[in-house]
Scaffold this active site. Structure first.
Site: not given
Length: 709
Positions: A256-259
């Site tokens: 996933s991307d950040y958060n």
């Protein structure tokens, strides 16, 4: 039972979720000392992947915790955004795209991998493959520009460069193709905004670079923050599981991307972290970056019956398999060490060569460049700004290791009278120093205006509604130009996007797009200005005349009412031309090239045949130079409207004054297929226009017609 199967059988749920969790380091990480939460999580086996940690000693200390103090001794995966170099910075990807040279694209990724691996890194979040046609979007700086074919070629080169021929080698990194997909189509160029694109646009524009990355064996892929047609990519089963995994056969790690998993709540598709975690896992996302969504949410998802243990095990298996492919189980400390002096020198030389070739000469009236003898006034906030030369995502590159324009010119022109004044700051509204800068120009023969964006004005969260010169730089330029009668004025633009500067372009004698050239910026600019090298960069994205033109790109489809200045009711603006200020592929050299004798054989072909295309290129100029030659096609009558131009190839030829040479392309007829009404590849008989030339300006292309049968 294999090592991976044995480990999964021995794991607790918390340890399994640890392998699916990526945590970030912080400033407290120094040698064997680190933040309590990170260290405790590694020892407990609840953190299996670490972001933003580099340096062989630091990485080794953290890895030692995993290998000596955790129960199962599973090595950590260390990750970093190595986008356009690590300590040695190459031009930003949009600048590198200007090379139109896959050999150099691969070479810079190979060198970045070596340097980052020596700092203990295992995985880089690159290449960024988002096709982008809106320069308001800051992340256009990180990608291949406006064309999917360029994105495909760059994807293959970068994956090969980062990963090498054997991912387990100590100088190779796992690549991560991002951001899957259509992130470059965000509404109004606004970062993180929704995207609304057709299935056809997905298939023809935004998916092809990722398909090429998968075909090249990319180790990981990152879904975009954004949604497509209302479904966030982090939870998009149709695009992740159905298309990417099942149709394309990608069976490695999705991170996933950040958060991004937690942000599914903000998207409005999950009510809590449990639902968000379940949606991401069901869609096929294996590693949760930063959000702690899997560690905190998946136990509840299991209890509610939203996911199964088998689905968790499948994700864990993919993560462990990646670590095995990287050779971490055999030697978790294999990356990290000291590079030799000659290797570092060779890398800096490559950085200089690539930066020099990335610079695009947009205008050069009356052979203003290269510079002759005479006094120079170097004006502008980007003239002596080494830190700004790094561009967005500078990784471990330090400002003090970059060469400013002023420093590069002083080295290249020892003893020459060079005067400098910034005039204004990049974004400030203070005009008090403009008069001083103008007065400095009085005794100069040539004025160099070094203008553009700061390091934070492009890249992530760098959207700009008015992508022109920020602050009072336009006022500085106007004041200098007003007093520059009889003097040559050269504008050098530093930016992460095409800047909208029609007035500046019209008034200066010469103009360069230098992008953000990296560590060797000043030396590269000096090489072009002094004529040590002839410019050879070509813009990989169209330059708009006005914000109102956006998006403007060469691959537009025809309309039933094409622009006609004699007919009011046709597709045109009332106040500006339809055409961009500079078209895709535009770039001048210190040579002067003509094209002749376009030949295409055979004149008709079946699906399994190929066309051979050749054209003669002649250098009528006074200097040796390199020309980039583009191959476009146009399907003239088809069951689905086809773009007016589609890029199918590019090549480069270097010629001495008066010399000529032949550039040849092989175009498989199957490459002229397009998605039909059902979006499956369709080979359709009919007439195809072949066009060859120096840019997407149709007036400069040589045409020939062939038939598909």
């Amino acid at each position: 039972m294999s090592r991976i199967e044995s480990l999964i059988a021995a794991m607790t749920l918390a340890e399994k979720l640890g392998q699916l969790t990526m945590a970030t380091s912080d400033s407290a990480v120094t040698g064997a000392v680190m933040s309590t939460n990170l260290g405790a999580g590694i020892v407990a086996g609840t953190i299996g992947n670490v972001l933003n940690l580099y340096g062989a000693e630091k990485v080794g200390a953290v890895q030692q915790l995993a290998m000596e103090k955790s129960r199962l001794k599973i090595p950590l995966l260390t990750c970093l955004d190595v986008i356009h170099g690590h300590r040695t910075l190459f031009p930003i990807p949009l600048g590198e795209a200007s090379l139109f040279d896959p050999i150099l694209w691969e070479a810079t990724a190979r060198e970045a991998a070596k340097e980052a691996a020596a700092d203990g890194i295992h995985l880089t979040f690159a290449p960024m493959l988002d096709v982008a046609r809106d320069p308001r979007w800051g992340r256009i700086a990180e990608g291949p520009g406006e064309d999917p074919f360029v994105g495909q070629v760059m994807a293959q080169a970068k994956v090969k460069g980062f990963q090498g021929s054997d991912l387990s080698q100590a100088d190779c990194l796992a690549a991560c193709a991002k951001h899957y997909c259509a992130y470059g189509a965000v509404t109004a160029g606004r970062e993180y905004a929704t995207t609304e694109v057709s299935r056809r646009s997905l298939r023809e524009i935004y998916l092809p670079p990722f398909e090429a990355a998968v075909a090249a064996g990319v180790a990981t892929i990152m879904p975009a923050f954004t949604d497509v047609a209302g479904v966030p990519l982090t939870a998009n089963r149709a695009l992740l599981k159905d298309y990417l995994r099942h149709k394309l056969g990608f069976d490695s790690v999705l991170v996933s991307d950040y958060n991004a998993i937690a942000e599914l709540i903000h998207h409005g598709v999950a009510s809590d972290l449990v639902e968000a975690a379940a949606l991401a896992l069901k869609a096929g996302v294996d590693i949760d970056m930063i959000a702690n969504a899997y560690r905190d949410g998946l136990p509840g998802a299991l209890e509610r019956g939203l996911v199964t243990m088998a689905e968790i095990d499948t994700a864990v298996k993919r993560v462990l398999r990646l670590k095995e492919q990287l050779g971490l189980f055999d030697d978790p400390y294999r990356r990290g060490g000291t590079e030799s002096g000659p290797a570092l020198m060779a890398r800096r030389k490559l950085a200089r060569d690539v930066a020099t070739r990335s610079i695009v000469l947009l205008k050069n009236e009356n052979a203003t460049l290269p510079l002759g003898n005479g006094r120079l006034a170097v004006i502008g906030p980007l003239a002596d700004a080494p830190g700004e030369m790094r561009g967005c995502w500078p990784s471990a590159g330090r400002a003090e290791d970059s060469v400013s324009v002023l420093a590069g010119l002083k080295t290249a022109l020892p003893g020459q009278d060079i005067r400098y004044a910034p005039g204004v700051d990049i974004e400030s509204t203070d005009e008090s120093r403009i008069a001083e800068a103008v007065s400095l120009c009085d005794g100069a023969d040539t004025i160099l205006l070094c203008l553009g964006e700061s390091i934070g004005m492009s890249g992530e969260a760098g959207s700009r509604a008015h992508p022109g010169l920020p602050g009072k730089q336009r006022a500085l330029a106007e004041a200098v130009l007003a007093g520059a009668v009889g003097k040559r004025v050269v504008a050098i633009l530093f930016s992460g996007r095409p800047l909208i500067v029609p007035e500046l372009s019209e008034r200066v004698d010469a103009m360069l797009a230098a992008w953000a050239p990296g560590s060797e910026a000043g030396n590269a600019v000096a090489d072009i200005l002094t004529g040590r090298a002839s410019p050879s960069g070509r813009t990989p994205v169209s330059w708009p005349r006005a914000v109102g033109q956006i998006p403007v790109f060469f691959g537009q489809r025809p309309t039933g009412r094409p622009a006609d200045p004699k007919d009011h009711y046709t597709s045109k603006y009332l106040d500006i031309p339809n055409e961009p200020l500079f078209p895709f592929g535009h770039g001048l050299t210190y040579g002067a090239f003509d094209y002749a004798n376009l030949s295409v054989t055979p004149d008709k072909a079946r699906e399994n045949d190929s066309f051979t295309i050749s054209v003669t290129v002649i250098n009528h100029g006074a200097r040796e130079a390199s020309e980039t030659v583009f191959l476009f096609v146009h399907d003239m009558v088809a069951s689905i409207t086809r773009p007016l131009l589609e890029l199918k190839g590019f090549d480069r030829i270097t010629l001495k004054p008066g010399d000529s040479g032949i550039v040849r392309f092989t175009l498989p007829a199957r490459n002229l297929r397009f998605p039909g009404a059902d979006l499956e590849p369709l080979f359709e008989p009919g007439e195809i226009e072949i066009l060859v030339g120096p840019s997407a300006d149709r007036a400069r292309l040589l045409p020939a017609n062939v038939r598909l049968v």
